[in-house]
Design a protein around this motif. Structure first.
Motif, PDB file in Angstrom:
ATOM      1  N   CYS A  87       1.285   0.366  -6.086  1.00 49.28           N
ATOM      2  CA  CYS A  87      -0.103   0.191  -5.652  1.00 49.28           C
ATOM      3  C   CYS A  87      -1.049   1.142  -6.376  1.00 49.28           C
ATOM      4  O   CYS A  87      -2.212   0.824  -6.580  1.00 49.28           O
ATOM      5  CB  CYS A  87      -0.201   0.411  -4.147  1.00 49.28           C
ATOM      6  N   GLY A  88      -0.543   2.307  -6.775  1.00 49.14           N
ATOM      7  CA  GLY A  88      -1.374   3.258  -7.510  1.00 49.14           C
ATOM      8  C   GLY A  88      -1.644   2.805  -8.932  1.00 49.14           C
ATOM      9  O   GLY A  88      -2.539   3.313  -9.600  1.00 49.14           O
ATOM     10  N   HIS A 139     -15.858  -5.798  -0.860  1.00 55.11           N
ATOM     11  CA  HIS A 139     -14.628  -6.441  -0.395  1.00 55.11           C
ATOM     12  C   HIS A 139     -14.883  -7.202   0.894  1.00 55.11           C
ATOM     13  O   HIS A 139     -15.387  -6.632   1.863  1.00 55.11           O
ATOM     14  CB  HIS A 139     -13.536  -5.388  -0.132  1.00 55.11           C
ATOM     15  N   CYS A 140     -14.497  -8.458   0.912  1.00 58.19           N
ATOM     16  CA  CYS A 140     -14.581  -9.247   2.140  1.00 58.19           C
ATOM     17  C   CYS A 140     -13.353  -8.921   2.984  1.00 58.19           C
ATOM     18  O   CYS A 140     -12.218  -9.157   2.551  1.00 58.19           O
ATOM     19  CB  CYS A 140     -14.622 -10.732   1.804  1.00 58.19           C
ATOM     20  N   VAL A 165      -2.613   6.644  -2.077  1.00 56.05           N
ATOM     21  CA  VAL A 165      -3.916   5.997  -1.939  1.00 56.05           C
ATOM     22  C   VAL A 165      -4.071   4.918  -3.006  1.00 56.05           C
ATOM     23  O   VAL A 165      -3.711   5.129  -4.174  1.00 56.05           O
ATOM     24  CB  VAL A 165      -5.055   7.044  -2.054  1.00 56.05           C
ATOM     25  N   SER A 166      -4.612   3.788  -2.589  1.00 54.29           N
ATOM     26  CA  SER A 166      -4.913   2.726  -3.548  1.00 54.29           C
ATOM     27  C   SER A 166      -6.220   2.064  -3.126  1.00 54.29           C
ATOM     28  O   SER A 166      -6.811   2.433  -2.114  1.00 54.29           O
ATOM     29  CB  SER A 166      -3.776   1.707  -3.590  1.00 54.29           C
ATOM     30  N   GLY A 167      -6.658   1.095  -3.915  1.00 55.79           N
ATOM     31  CA  GLY A 167      -7.927   0.433  -3.596  1.00 55.79           C
ATOM     32  C   GLY A 167      -9.077   1.056  -4.359  1.00 55.79           C
ATOM     33  O   GLY A 167      -8.903   1.498  -5.500  1.00 55.79           O
ATOM     34  N   ARG A 203      -6.439   6.721  -8.009  1.00 55.82           N
ATOM     35  CA  ARG A 203      -5.414   6.270  -7.056  1.00 55.82           C
ATOM     36  C   ARG A 203      -4.194   7.154  -7.266  1.00 55.82           C
ATOM     37  O   ARG A 203      -3.670   7.236  -8.372  1.00 55.82           O
ATOM     38  CB  ARG A 203      -5.075   4.806  -7.315  1.00 55.82           C
ATOM     39  N   ALA A 225      -9.406  -9.924   2.901  1.00 54.13           N
ATOM     40  CA  ALA A 225      -8.379  -8.870   2.848  1.00 54.13           C
ATOM     41  C   ALA A 225      -7.341  -9.100   3.954  1.00 54.13           C
ATOM     42  O   ALA A 225      -6.132  -9.009   3.717  1.00 54.13           O
ATOM     43  CB  ALA A 225      -9.023  -7.495   3.004  1.00 54.13           C
ATOM     44  N   TRP A 242      -4.584  -6.963  -4.764  1.00 54.66           N
ATOM     45  CA  TRP A 242      -5.747  -7.825  -4.478  1.00 54.66           C
ATOM     46  C   TRP A 242      -7.041  -7.056  -4.713  1.00 54.66           C
ATOM     47  O   TRP A 242      -8.001  -7.566  -5.293  1.00 54.66           O
ATOM     48  CB  TRP A 242      -5.657  -8.340  -3.030  1.00 54.66           C
ATOM     49  N   CYS A 243      -7.062  -5.788  -4.243  1.00 51.35           N
ATOM     50  CA  CYS A 243      -8.253  -4.940  -4.467  1.00 51.35           C
ATOM     51  C   CYS A 243      -8.535  -4.775  -5.955  1.00 51.35           C
ATOM     52  O   CYS A 243      -9.662  -4.528  -6.357  1.00 51.35           O
ATOM     53  CB  CYS A 243      -8.043  -3.543  -3.869  1.00 51.35           C
ATOM     54  N   CYS A 258       4.771  -6.833  -2.199  1.00 50.85           N
ATOM     55  CA  CYS A 258       4.348  -5.553  -2.775  1.00 50.85           C
ATOM     56  C   CYS A 258       5.462  -4.914  -3.599  1.00 50.85           C
ATOM     57  O   CYS A 258       6.594  -4.781  -3.151  1.00 50.85           O
ATOM     58  CB  CYS A 258       3.934  -4.618  -1.651  1.00 50.85           C
ATOM     59  N   GLY A 315       0.803  -1.219   0.000  1.00 50.11           N
ATOM     60  CA  GLY A 315       0.000   0.000   0.000  1.00 50.11           C
ATOM     61  C   GLY A 315       0.830   1.260   0.000  1.00 50.11           C
ATOM     62  O   GLY A 315       0.292   2.363  -0.076  1.00 50.11           O
ATOM     63  N   ILE A 358      -5.270   2.310   1.975  1.00 48.17           N
ATOM     64  CA  ILE A 358      -5.871   1.302   1.089  1.00 48.17           C
ATOM     65  C   ILE A 358      -7.365   1.278   1.388  1.00 48.17           C
ATOM     66  O   ILE A 358      -7.769   1.015   2.522  1.00 48.17           O
ATOM     67  CB  ILE A 358      -5.257  -0.091   1.341  1.00 48.17           C
ATOM     68  N   VAL A 359      -8.156   1.568   0.373  1.00 50.67           N
ATOM     69  CA  VAL A 359      -9.592   1.775   0.576  1.00 50.67           C
ATOM     70  C   VAL A 359     -10.394   0.548   0.112  1.00 50.67           C
ATOM     71  O   VAL A 359     -10.196   0.057  -1.005  1.00 50.67           O
ATOM     72  CB  VAL A 359     -10.070   3.039  -0.185  1.00 50.67           C
ATOM     73  N   PHE A 360     -11.293   0.096   0.974  1.00 54.82           N
ATOM     74  CA  PHE A 360     -12.139  -1.064   0.661  1.00 54.82           C
ATOM     75  C   PHE A 360     -13.596  -0.629   0.519  1.00 54.82           C
ATOM     76  O   PHE A 360     -14.041   0.295   1.198  1.00 54.82           O
ATOM     77  CB  PHE A 360     -12.033  -2.116   1.775  1.00 54.82           C
ATOM     78  N   ILE A 367      -1.925  -6.472  -0.998  1.00 56.04           N
ATOM     79  CA  ILE A 367      -3.303  -6.036  -0.748  1.00 56.04           C
ATOM     80  C   ILE A 367      -3.870  -5.061  -1.795  1.00 56.04           C
ATOM     81  O   ILE A 367      -5.013  -5.201  -2.210  1.00 56.04           O
ATOM     82  CB  ILE A 367      -3.441  -5.465   0.690  1.00 56.04           C
ATOM     83  N   SER A 368      -3.066  -4.098  -2.254  1.00 56.47           N
ATOM     84  CA  SER A 368      -3.607  -3.128  -3.213  1.00 56.47           C
ATOM     85  C   SER A 368      -3.888  -3.811  -4.552  1.00 56.47           C
ATOM     86  O   SER A 368      -4.868  -3.485  -5.228  1.00 56.47           O
ATOM     87  CB  SER A 368      -2.637  -1.967  -3.414  1.00 56.47           C
TER      88      SER A 368
END
Lengths: 421, 156
Positions: free
Chosen positions: B125-126, A324-325, A243-245, A250, A329, B86-87, B121, A87, A318-320, B83-84
């Motif tokens: 991520c962006g 999103h479960c 920021v990601s997700g 992003r 995560a 994964w999203c 990672c 992230g 990281i934004v859900f 994680i990013s």
């Protein structure tokens, strides 16, 4: 607002040395070397309230003050550009756009602490950043801002690059020191702390890229100016948030520290992606606790975020969304940490795979009610690990059980992931 | 066997280090570039250059993600599953890569071109989902883009 870190950025290329110079670059170094004592430089950094941007948020000037002034032999500064926290990608963006702030900041730090030799430890995969830095070092040397007898003074400072071969633990400061020495990068026992006995047993300061890149601005415009950048009264400076997700845009953005979480998401990130609702976020990289919709007004600064049970960390948000479960995560996060554990100590080596196994069971419909209690026990036990990797790994799990226990239990009761069709 | 020229440049790198073993990662990377992976022979050569035992080199080599102690394809694909990514449905990208290359994670294609590995990672991520192919990073992956990249990298 004139924010210091990205002020030299060009849209899609690295700023040139000439441009950095013409916009005031290296003037702070010039002023410090020719008109300030090292102690004055250090005091300005203390007064500025700058806190380490790598994740822990320890006051930078205070960290510097732990280096004994009277120890004989060489002392060292290492810039930590390992940045492998999921992230988090701010240091890469900063260096790809402007390597000079780091070179100038690091030289200033070396001057303040009487260091002759600094290292920049760069993770594998950041070759573009390394290339930019190598060029910036050469240019700074040619222009007399680095190397032998800086600007004709009696001070000589060198900076070397060390390109790593990729492991998350190398971001831990004592593991990083071992890595730089060419040893297996397991963390070292503390004390002695690196400030007293670090690289090659000499006093050593390890600072993050963003931390050091802030120093020129502080020296050029003063501690009060830096403090005034923050949006909250106890804060200081700006912060890079990456920021990601599940947001529209992003982005890695520089904003005043203390800006409310929701304003970052709705402002420069353009809000949530179409049809998505904010469910939760991790505010500071993988080793921080989930925040929920009730936290969108929390000022993004170290103490306010800690107050609501999480950490500002690296500023990797990281934004859900509702689809999103968060069990899955968290399982993803734990899998990362289990894979990246160096295996040095039992709680981390054995505990993380066990937590991963339990979360896998819950996610796939084989969880039992007792598993929640076992997970809670592990959050407690993994605090007894040798370094901060395992407690860091437990942070999102702790957040999951604190804010989303119902979602975890729903998996157990329904014997499947409720978000999977 | 390494060439005299490579041996000379590595010896110089070691001599220029503050302590010889500071150069360990650089030496391993250079030897890996020469052999394609860090062979047993390379471990012995690194040990001799660095003044370490082969076991000391081994404990470093097996630690790092980007040092390969088994044969790999001409280009290694590191696909990020953090994680990013994964999203951004990296699982779908990984499935697509497996299908397209005909290998599981850790496998090498029959023609010896690609080895597919998951990675920690990547710091992209962006631009997620992301992967790197032979050290070149790629982001905003879609199955279609993955196919294009594989084709381009195969020809390059």
């Amino acid at each position: 607002m004139d924010l210091p870190l990205f002020r030299h950025n060009r849209r899609d290329r690295s700023v040139a040395f000439k441009e950095y110079r013409s916009e005031g670059g290296f003037e702070a170094l010039k002023r410090a070397i020719t008109g300030m004592t090292p102690a004055e430089v250090q005091q300005t950094v203390i007064d500025s309230g700058l806190r380490g941007r790598g994740g822990a948020g320890f006051p930078t000037g205070k960290k510097w003050s732990f280096v004994p002034r009277d120890l004989p032999g060489p002392r060292w500064i290492i810039c930590n550009c390992d940045e492998m926290e999921p992230g988090t990608y701010k240091d890469r963006v900063l260096l790809e756009h402007n390597p000079y702030s780091l070179i100038e900041g690091m030289t200033l730090a070396c001057y303040a602490l009487g260091v002759r030799h600094g290292f920049i430890f760069i993770r594998k995969g950041y070759e573009q950043a390394a290339e930019n830095l190598a060029r910036a070092i050469d240019e700074a040397k040619k222009e007399g801002f680095l190397g032998e007898r800086i600007l004709g003074s009696e001070h000589s400072i060198d900076i070397d690059l060390h390109l790593s071969a990729g492991r998350y633990i190398c971001g831990e400061e004592t593991a990083l020191i071992n890595a730089l020495e060419g040893k297996r990068p397991n963390p070292r026992q503390k004390p002695p702390f690196p400030a007293v006995k670090g690289l090659w047993a000499g006093p050593t300061v390890v600072n993050n890229v963003e931390t050091l890149a802030n120093i020129p601005g502080i020296l050029a415009r003063g501690a009060a100016w830096f403090k005034g950048l923050a949006m909250n009264p106890e804060g200081a400076g700006s912060k890079l948030f990456c920021v990601s997700g599940s947001v529209k845009d992003r982005a890695c953005v520089e904003l005043p520290i203390g800006i409310p979480l929701g304003d970052i998401i709705d402002g420069p990130c353009g809000g949530m992606r179409l049809g998505k609702r904010f469910k939760a976020c991790i505010p500071g990289g993988a080793s921080t606790q989930f925040l929920t919709a009730e936290h969108l007004k929390v000022p993004m600064d170290y103490d306010p975020v800690a107050k609501v049970g999480s950490r500002l960390g690296s500023g990797g948000i990281i934004v859900f969304d509702q689809d999103h479960c968060l069990v899955e995560a968290t399982l993803n996060l734990i899998t990362f940490f289990a894979r990246e554990s160096c295996g040095w100590c039992t709680p981390c080596r054995e505990g993380l795979p066990y937590v991963r196994e339990i979360l896998t069971r819950i996610e796939t419909g084989y969880g039992k009610e007792d598993d929640i209690a076992i997970l809670r026990e592990h959050i407690k036990y993994l605090n007894y690990s040798f370094c901060a990797l395992a407690p860091g790994a437990m942070a999102p799990l702790d957040g999951l059980l604190r804010h989303f226990e119902d979602e975890v239990r729903e998996h157990i009761v329904k014997k499947k992931c409720p978000l999977k069709k | 066997m390494i060439s005299e020229a490579l041996k000379k440049s590595l010896t110089e790198r070691v001599a220029g280090a503050i302590t010889p073993r500071e150069a360990a990662v650089d030496v391993m990377k250079e030897l890996q570039a020469h052999y394609g992976w860090l062979t047993d022979e390379a471990v012995a050569e690194a040990a001799s250059l660095l003044g370490l035992s082969p076991l000391q080199v081994e404990e470093l080599a097996t630690f790092y993600e980007m040092i390969y102690r088994r044969p790999v394809g001409k280009k290694v694909i590191h696909v990020c599953d953090s994680i990013s990514c994964w999203c951004a449905d990296c699982d779908g990208i990984i499935e697509h890569l497996k299908k397209r290359l005909g290998v599981e994670l850790g496998g090498t294609t029959a023609d010896g071109m690609y080895t597919l590995l998951p990675c920690a990672c990547m710091g992209r991520c962006g631009d997620s989902p992301a992967m790197s192919v032979g050290g070149t990073p790629y982001g905003h992956l879609t199955p279609h883009l993955v196919d294009e990249i594989l084709e381009k990298e195969r020809r390059a």
